[in-house]
Scaffold this active site. Sequence first.
Site, PDB file in Angstrom:
ATOM      1  N   ARG A   1     113.327 -31.591  43.866  1.00 32.16           N
ATOM      2  CA  ARG A   1     114.514 -31.809  43.027  1.00 32.16           C
ATOM      3  C   ARG A   1     115.745 -31.852  43.904  1.00 32.16           C
ATOM      4  O   ARG A   1     115.822 -31.118  44.889  1.00 32.16           O
ATOM      5  CB  ARG A   1     114.706 -30.633  42.066  1.00 32.16           C
ATOM      6  CG  ARG A   1     113.445 -30.083  41.538  1.00 32.16           C
ATOM      7  CD  ARG A   1     112.980 -30.972  40.451  1.00 32.16           C
ATOM      8  NE  ARG A   1     111.691 -30.491  40.001  1.00 32.16           N
ATOM      9  CZ  ARG A   1     111.243 -30.695  38.782  1.00 32.16           C
ATOM     10  NH1 ARG A   1     111.965 -31.367  37.933  1.00 32.16           N
ATOM     11  NH2 ARG A   1     110.076 -30.261  38.436  1.00 32.16           N
ATOM     12  N   VAL A   2     116.729 -32.628  43.499  1.00 32.77           N
ATOM     13  CA  VAL A   2     117.912 -32.702  44.356  1.00 32.77           C
ATOM     14  C   VAL A   2     118.608 -31.363  44.492  1.00 32.77           C
ATOM     15  O   VAL A   2     119.154 -31.047  45.528  1.00 32.77           O
ATOM     16  CB  VAL A   2     118.944 -33.742  43.914  1.00 32.77           C
ATOM     17  CG1 VAL A   2     118.423 -35.120  44.210  1.00 32.77           C
ATOM     18  CG2 VAL A   2     119.285 -33.593  42.464  1.00 32.77           C
ATOM     19  N   ASP A   3     118.559 -30.555  43.430  1.00 32.72           N
ATOM     20  CA  ASP A   3     119.217 -29.259  43.600  1.00 32.72           C
ATOM     21  C   ASP A   3     118.401 -28.353  44.512  1.00 32.72           C
ATOM     22  O   ASP A   3     118.789 -27.235  44.799  1.00 32.72           O
ATOM     23  CB  ASP A   3     119.570 -28.582  42.262  1.00 32.72           C
ATOM     24  CG  ASP A   3     118.542 -28.832  41.182  1.00 32.72           C
ATOM     25  OD1 ASP A   3     117.798 -29.824  41.311  1.00 32.72           O
ATOM     26  OD2 ASP A   3     118.475 -28.051  40.224  1.00 32.72           O
ATOM     27  N   ASP A   4     117.266 -28.825  44.983  1.00 33.02           N
ATOM     28  CA  ASP A   4     116.487 -28.061  45.949  1.00 33.02           C
ATOM     29  C   ASP A   4     116.716 -28.532  47.377  1.00 33.02           C
ATOM     30  O   ASP A   4     116.089 -28.041  48.303  1.00 33.02           O
ATOM     31  CB  ASP A   4     114.989 -28.170  45.648  1.00 33.02           C
ATOM     32  CG  ASP A   4     114.652 -27.543  44.312  1.00 33.02           C
ATOM     33  OD1 ASP A   4     115.376 -26.633  43.887  1.00 33.02           O
ATOM     34  OD2 ASP A   4     113.682 -27.994  43.695  1.00 33.02           O
ATOM     35  N   VAL A   5     117.586 -29.511  47.537  1.00 32.26           N
ATOM     36  CA  VAL A   5     117.870 -29.934  48.902  1.00 32.26           C
ATOM     37  C   VAL A   5     118.848 -28.927  49.505  1.00 32.26           C
ATOM     38  O   VAL A   5     119.830 -28.546  48.878  1.00 32.26           O
ATOM     39  CB  VAL A   5     118.445 -31.364  48.931  1.00 32.26           C
ATOM     40  CG1 VAL A   5     118.900 -31.741  50.331  1.00 32.26           C
ATOM     41  CG2 VAL A   5     117.400 -32.346  48.443  1.00 32.26           C
TER      42      VAL A   5
END
Length: 698
Positions: free
Chosen positions: A566-570
Amino acid sequence: PRKNLTTSNHLRHVESMAHLPSGAGRITRLNALILGDALASEEDDLVFPSEVLSTQAHVSSPQKYLEMYQRSVHDPSGFWSDIASEFYWREKWGQQVYHENFDVRKGKIKIEWFKGGMTNICYNCLDRNIESGKGDKTAIYWEGNEPGLDSSMTYNQLLARVCQLANYLKDVGVHKGDAVVIYLPMLMELPIAMLACARIGAIHSVVFAGFSAESLAQRIIDCRPKVVITCNAVRRGSKIIYLKEIVDSALLESAQKGIVTDVCLTYENESAMKKEMTKWTKGRDIWWQDVILKYPVTCDVEWVDAEDPLFLLYTSGSTGKPKGVLHTTGGYMVYTATTFKYAFDYKPTDIYWCTADCGWITGHSYVTYGPLLNGATVVVFEGAPNYPDVGRCWDIVDKYKVSIFYTAPTLVRSLMREGDEHVSRYSRKSLRVLGSVGEPINPSAWRWFFNVIGDARCPISDTWWQTETGGFMITPLPGAWPQKPGSATFPFFGVQPVIVDEKGVEIEGECSGYLCVKSSWPGAFRTLHGDHERYETTYFSAFPGYYFSGDGCSRDKDGYYWLTGRVDDVINVSGHRIGTAEVESALVSHPQCAEAAVVGVEHEVKGQGIYAFVTIVEGVPYSDDLRKSLVMVVRNQIGAFAAPDKIHWAPGLPKTRSGKIMRRILRKIASRQLDELGDTSTLADPTVVDQLIALADC
Ligand code: ATP
Ligand code: MG
């Protein structure tokens, strides 16, 4: 095992692949590799399909893929209406095959496919296949939780059972457009109930039968069903779950909020619980077995518009409150059937098993609709993959001669942790194609799946898609491409993925960023139930003009797509953007690491630091040396900048009921914001959270 690239003769026909639209990346170098004009290095890590598999495949070469892909994006109307014409339509769709507004700046987001066409997906799954001579073919092999408990059903028998239930539903007042909630375990009655709803134009909302009464009540309140279908109890592994009691409390809760359900149709699942033991509310509760058999085994079809709703399904809730995704009939039908056929290279002789529950989108599209639309034989398994022991999956594969096996990385990793001997004592000779879905599959798990489960013989279709997309979006086509362990490879026909930067600008070539899609595909969801505004803000507003998937992605020099989470996991460590999936893959490649989940935490110097939750292999003790060697693995594979700042021992990880790691909760634990854990109702095992908190400072 690596193959000599130049021996892949069938791939020699490739002409030029440089003219692919930019969305599919530049693959000229790959082309040269396939042609033998360039030498693959160790780093290319290509795995080729066998020549036999390739030559017999529906899509047998990159060239064939390209021809079809090109047409699908340059002439979507022609491409998809040719395929749609293979199905039965009571009335053909209107002049315009599809209509879309994909851009919030131009007004309301709207997607329509085959509008005006009248059809029925149940008719296309059953009657149409029976008419073409498949009536006596096995539609479903059902394998119970206890080995030895099984049954099967032909297409004729399945149709009869579906019609009986459909007639009953009509009789109790379910009309076209009414909702029916289905809360059933993996019994044959689950796909039967879905198909019965579809037959009469009712909208099913399947709720995974592992959800709490509260979650079930929320969903009942949201869609106001006339009927709830359940069973009294189920055995899963060594546990018995009393489903009817959960439904009772959910119905009580929803009634208190003014939503009254007239009928609770309950199947007696005798192997788990006798009728007599079940609590009963007279007037509302009805035994399935008491009523259904009295109904006729034929039932007229309700012809519906292609854009009439087929079902409502909630996302798995990995990132927050689940979203009620709505799919319609025609486009979904055409899309699931087509993706199933090509991504698994389905042949009429295949026996197909997908381990997903029908409570998830995978079970909708690839246990029920996709396979049955193709007239396939499907294995439906009631139990748990580690019961009575961890060899159960391969026992089932051998028993039914399963040729296509589709599962999730979480299962692959958990079996990998148990050792090869539980696999190698089974033959698995029937396997031909493997599949993976749900999360990025770490290259080390990919290799184990490929080498140990598939005996280095079966390509792996690592299918990237979402509840929202209805069907596969980026997926290998076995036989067409060499694979790269951990990459979902290339877009499916008609799908135009783009990678954009923070400003929403498309990036070409080798890059990483946010994964979006440029225009609609037939299987796309049309709205979020009762909340079109949330639909637009969640998916279409971040990068106007695109559908935003919420996932991060990179594209390599050969055009292969790699999902990075997920992008919020980058995580941004001193300016380096690091995907959690990358660090996790490095950790999992350590022989003593069974599973890992990585999140970012605030860091005074680096901006963000890397915090890793690590589950180690059974029987290995925690030690400081192990901690150091885990950090070393990441330093060596990615670089010093990606070295975890903290290793947190995790006997278990918080997962959704569909098996995905909930990083949102891990982020809170990592930053010690323990009073902000948020909604944990979709967790499979909430006690894991307390365990992790207790181990925080070990
Ligand atoms: P929610 O949207 O409520 O947080 P969810 O996204 O987990 O839940 P699903 O629709 O079941 O619900 O899952 C889709 C997501 O799963 C994708 O967005 C992606 O993050 C992940 N995923 C699925 N298949 C793959 C795959 N093959 N490779 C990488 N990621 C995948
Ligand atoms: Mg999602």
